[in-house]
Design an enzyme around this catalytic site. Structure first.
Site, PDB file in Angstrom:
ATOM      1  N   ARG A 195      27.913  40.677  40.242  1.00  0.00           N
ATOM      2  CA  ARG A 195      28.949  40.715  39.195  1.00  0.00           C
ATOM      3  C   ARG A 195      28.407  40.386  37.801  1.00  0.00           C
ATOM      4  O   ARG A 195      29.089  39.783  36.977  1.00  0.00           O
ATOM      5  CB  ARG A 195      30.102  39.754  39.498  1.00  0.00           C
ATOM      6  CG  ARG A 195      30.931  40.114  40.687  1.00  0.00           C
ATOM      7  CD  ARG A 195      31.678  41.446  40.527  1.00  0.00           C
ATOM      8  NE  ARG A 195      32.368  41.732  41.756  1.00  0.00           N
ATOM      9  CZ  ARG A 195      31.753  42.284  42.819  1.00  0.00           C
ATOM     10  NH1 ARG A 195      30.481  42.649  42.750  1.00  0.00           N
ATOM     11  NH2 ARG A 195      32.421  42.481  43.928  1.00  0.00           N
ATOM     12  N   SER A 244      40.184  40.125  41.199  1.00  0.00           N
ATOM     13  CA  SER A 244      39.645  38.784  41.490  1.00  0.00           C
ATOM     14  C   SER A 244      39.527  37.996  40.196  1.00  0.00           C
ATOM     15  O   SER A 244      38.861  38.442  39.261  1.00  0.00           O
ATOM     16  CB  SER A 244      38.257  38.891  42.122  1.00  0.00           C
ATOM     17  OG  SER A 244      38.352  39.583  43.323  1.00  0.00           O
ATOM     18  N   GLU A 268      36.569  38.555  31.498  1.00  0.00           N
ATOM     19  CA  GLU A 268      36.032  37.989  30.262  1.00  0.00           C
ATOM     20  C   GLU A 268      37.151  37.438  29.385  1.00  0.00           C
ATOM     21  O   GLU A 268      38.202  38.070  29.261  1.00  0.00           O
ATOM     22  CB  GLU A 268      35.347  39.134  29.528  1.00  0.00           C
ATOM     23  CG  GLU A 268      34.265  38.722  28.606  1.00  0.00           C
ATOM     24  CD  GLU A 268      33.574  39.968  28.045  1.00  0.00           C
ATOM     25  OE1 GLU A 268      33.067  39.878  26.942  1.00  0.00           O
ATOM     26  OE2 GLU A 268      33.580  41.018  28.722  1.00  0.00           O
TER      27      GLU A 268
HETATM   28  C1  LIG Z   1      43.756  45.129  40.549  1.00  0.00           C
HETATM   29  C2  LIG Z   1      42.322  45.007  40.143  1.00  0.00           C
HETATM   30  C3  LIG Z   1      41.324  45.109  41.094  1.00  0.00           C
HETATM   31  C4  LIG Z   1      39.982  44.995  40.730  1.00  0.00           C
HETATM   32  N1  LIG Z   1      39.027  45.103  41.712  1.00  0.00           N
HETATM   33  C5  LIG Z   1      37.715  44.989  41.385  1.00  0.00           C
HETATM   34  C6  LIG Z   1      36.711  45.082  42.399  1.00  0.00           C
HETATM   35  O1  LIG Z   1      36.989  45.280  43.569  1.00  0.00           O
HETATM   36  N2  LIG Z   1      35.422  44.935  42.022  1.00  0.00           N
HETATM   37  C7  LIG Z   1      35.058  44.732  40.730  1.00  0.00           C
HETATM   38  O2  LIG Z   1      33.856  44.617  40.460  1.00  0.00           O
HETATM   39  N3  LIG Z   1      35.988  44.651  39.749  1.00  0.00           N
HETATM   40  C8  LIG Z   1      37.308  44.759  40.038  1.00  0.00           C
HETATM   41  N4  LIG Z   1      38.261  44.665  39.062  1.00  0.00           N
HETATM   42  C9  LIG Z   1      37.850  44.420  37.677  1.00  0.00           C
HETATM   43  C10 LIG Z   1      37.802  45.690  36.802  1.00  0.00           C
HETATM   44  O3  LIG Z   1      38.505  46.739  37.374  1.00  0.00           O
HETATM   45  C11 LIG Z   1      36.376  46.144  36.543  1.00  0.00           C
HETATM   46  O4  LIG Z   1      35.641  45.114  35.925  1.00  0.00           O
HETATM   47  C12 LIG Z   1      36.320  47.393  35.664  1.00  0.00           C
HETATM   48  O5  LIG Z   1      34.987  47.870  35.581  1.00  0.00           O
HETATM   49  C13 LIG Z   1      36.851  47.141  34.266  1.00  0.00           C
HETATM   50  O6  LIG Z   1      36.960  48.391  33.612  1.00  0.00           O
HETATM   51  P1  LIG Z   1      37.725  48.511  32.240  1.00  0.00           P
HETATM   52  O7  LIG Z   1      37.444  49.891  31.707  1.00  0.00           O
HETATM   53  O8  LIG Z   1      39.140  48.135  32.387  1.00  0.00           O
HETATM   54  O9  LIG Z   1      36.930  47.435  31.369  1.00  0.00           O
HETATM   55  P2  LIG Z   1      37.541  46.522  30.234  1.00  0.00           P
HETATM   56  O10 LIG Z   1      38.400  45.473  30.822  1.00  0.00           O
HETATM   57  O11 LIG Z   1      38.115  47.375  29.164  1.00  0.00           O
HETATM   58  O12 LIG Z   1      36.202  45.843  29.670  1.00  0.00           O
HETATM   59  C14 LIG Z   1      35.493  44.911  30.457  1.00  0.00           C
HETATM   60  C15 LIG Z   1      34.205  44.538  29.705  1.00  0.00           C
HETATM   61  O13 LIG Z   1      33.381  45.698  29.584  1.00  0.00           O
HETATM   62  C16 LIG Z   1      33.141  46.006  28.213  1.00  0.00           C
HETATM   63  N5  LIG Z   1      33.167  47.470  28.109  1.00  0.00           N
HETATM   64  C17 LIG Z   1      34.102  48.303  28.638  1.00  0.00           C
HETATM   65  N6  LIG Z   1      33.754  49.579  28.387  1.00  0.00           N
HETATM   66  C18 LIG Z   1      32.593  49.540  27.676  1.00  0.00           C
HETATM   67  C19 LIG Z   1      31.744  50.535  27.111  1.00  0.00           C
HETATM   68  N7  LIG Z   1      31.994  51.846  27.261  1.00  0.00           N
HETATM   69  N8  LIG Z   1      30.638  50.129  26.432  1.00  0.00           N
HETATM   70  C20 LIG Z   1      30.360  48.818  26.287  1.00  0.00           C
HETATM   71  N9  LIG Z   1      31.120  47.827  26.799  1.00  0.00           N
HETATM   72  C21 LIG Z   1      32.228  48.194  27.486  1.00  0.00           C
HETATM   73  C22 LIG Z   1      34.267  45.329  27.436  1.00  0.00           C
HETATM   74  O14 LIG Z   1      33.875  45.037  26.121  1.00  0.00           O
HETATM   75  C23 LIG Z   1      34.452  44.061  28.265  1.00  0.00           C
HETATM   76  O15 LIG Z   1      33.427  43.168  27.915  1.00  0.00           O
HETATM   77  C24 LIG Z   1      39.624  44.786  39.386  1.00  0.00           C
HETATM   78  C25 LIG Z   1      40.639  44.689  38.412  1.00  0.00           C
HETATM   79  C26 LIG Z   1      41.966  44.800  38.774  1.00  0.00           C
HETATM   80  C27 LIG Z   1      43.015  44.728  37.707  1.00  0.00           C
END
Ligand SMILES: Cc1cc2nc3c(=O)[nH]c(=O)nc-3n(C[C@H](O)[C@H](O)[C@H](O)COP(=O)(O)OP(=O)(O)OC[C@H]3O[C@@H](n4cnc5c(N)ncnc54)[C@H](O)[C@@H]3O)c2cc1C
Length: 327
Positions: free
Chosen positions: A151, A225, A324
């Site tokens: 992670r 999580s 975060e």
């Molecule tokens: C119901 C639920 C279930 C989940 N299950 C899992 C799981 O099983 N496993 C797991 O690992 N995670 C899980 N997550 C967490 C989440 O889905 C992941 O971390 C996912 O990758 C976040 O994507 P996002 O586009 O929403 O990122 P954001 O929340 O928009 O951003 C997260 C971080 O990444 C950075 N970021 C995003 N896009 C970019 C980019 N293009 N360039 C540079 N930085 C960037 C942001 O600045 C921030 O620091 C879950 C979340 C939820 C709500």
């Protein structure tokens, strides 16, 4: 989590050129920038973000079949992740099918090295394409230089905020997923008498397991999580088991992984609803915290701290927050 303040400025970018324009605007106006995808892994502080929020909407999906076994997909960072998984599975490819139904964008997957059910993105990622604000140029970063761990990656630690990811390339295979499967997945396949374990069968199984255990963020505000599973040494495990009896654990390359959900359950907080903060611990997966009627990030954080303190008091282990906290 549907809490936190607002951003001063916001824009969406659909191409590398638009990203450069947005960065130049922020530089001219002397405001900080933050790129996000779906916002599913962020808790915003109540103060909000006094800068420009850039939402990545860069779309692209290219499939290159190198030979009968090896395929590469290059996807835009703004592609919805689950749609990338669905399309790769539809093409008969294995490598990311266990990462089905994870919310968010493709470009965010390397940030915390997303993982589930035995797969994580570091296992298939070959390169990342990003704008490097230090080099003031687009760069290609090979997987070996990403500092991937459980992670985590350099994008979340030493180089947080430095790279604006525009695309990722994954190496996938034209074959069936290979055992051994992650325990919950293996149990599902066995219980449902699934013997032809194709990428599509695993995707369908993961969707069924996740849907039965995890709340849908559309109806219950959550970030998945809330804590990472703690990793301890063999010595710590021996001490824990001497003090508390059998402790569920998995041996990994990085150490002994404990179940954060089990630790929270042991301090009596699984399914706990807190009227004072409006927060709750989800009743079928204790790692998930829900915002039931919380009005502030401060309240959410005090609920989180109460859980961290109780687990630390009983087990001497400090749970680490996975989403975060920004800015
Ligand atoms: C119901 C639920 C279930 C989940 N299950 C899992 C799981 O099983 N496993 C797991 O690992 N995670 C899980 N997550 C967490 C989440 O889905 C992941 O971390 C996912 O990758 C976040 O994507 P996002 O586009 O929403 O990122 P954001 O929340 O928009 O951003 C997260 C971080 O990444 C950075 N970021 C995003 N896009 C970019 C980019 N293009 N360039 C540079 N930085 C960037 C942001 O600045 C921030 O620091 C879950 C979340 C939820 C709500």
């Amino acid at each position: 989590m549907r809490v936190g303040g607002i951003a001063s400025y916001q824009c969406e970018v659909t191409s590398r050129m638009e990203l450069l324009e947005a960065l130049s605007w922020a530089q001219t106006h002397k405001v900080p920038v933050k790129m996000i995808g779906g916002g599913s892994n962020i808790i915003w502080r109540d103060e909000g973000f006094p800068g420009l929020l850039i939402i990545n909407k860069i779309l692209r999906f290219e499939l290159f079949n190198e030979d009968e076994l090896n395929s590469y997909i290059t996807v835009g960072a703004g592609e919805p992740w689950d749609s990338v998984v669905a399309r790769s599975v539809q093409a008969g490819l294995t490598g990311i099918e266990a990462l089905s139904l994870i919310p968010g964008s493709a470009g965010a997957t390397p940030i915390q090295n997303v993982g589930a059910y035995g797969q994580d993105i570091s296992q298939t990622l070959t390169t990342i394409e990003a704008f490097d604000i230090q080099a003031h140029d687009f760069v290609t970063i090979p997987a070996l230089d990403c500092g991937f761990g459980y992670r985590t990656s350099r994008f979340k630690t030493t180089d947080a905020g430095r790279f604006f990811i525009t695309g990722i390339t994954l190496h996938l295979y034209h074959q069936n997923p290979q055992p051994p499967f992650y325990p919950a997945l293996a149990t599902y396949l066995r219980d449902n008498a699934i013997t032809d374990v194709t990428p599509a069968a695993v995707r369908q199984a993961v969707i069924a397991i996740r849907s039965s255990k995890l709340p849908d963020p559309a109806t219950a505000a959550n970030t998945g999580s809330f804590f990472a599973n703690p990793i301890v040494s063999e010595g710590q495990l021996i001490q824990l088991e001497a003090d508390h009896g059998e402790v569920p654990h998995w041996k990994t390359e990085e150490g002994v992984k404990l179940s954060g959900a089990w630790l929270i359950e042991q301090v009596g907080l699984k399914g706990f609803h807190d009227p004072a903060t409006g927060m709750a611990v989800w009743d079928t997966q204790a790692l998930v915290l829900i915002n039931e009627h919380t009005e502030s990030t401060a309240a959410l954080l005090s609920f989180k701290q109460m859980i961290v303190d109780k687990v630390a008091e009983k087990f001497g282990i400090t749970l680490v927050q996975e989403p975060e906290l920004l800015p």
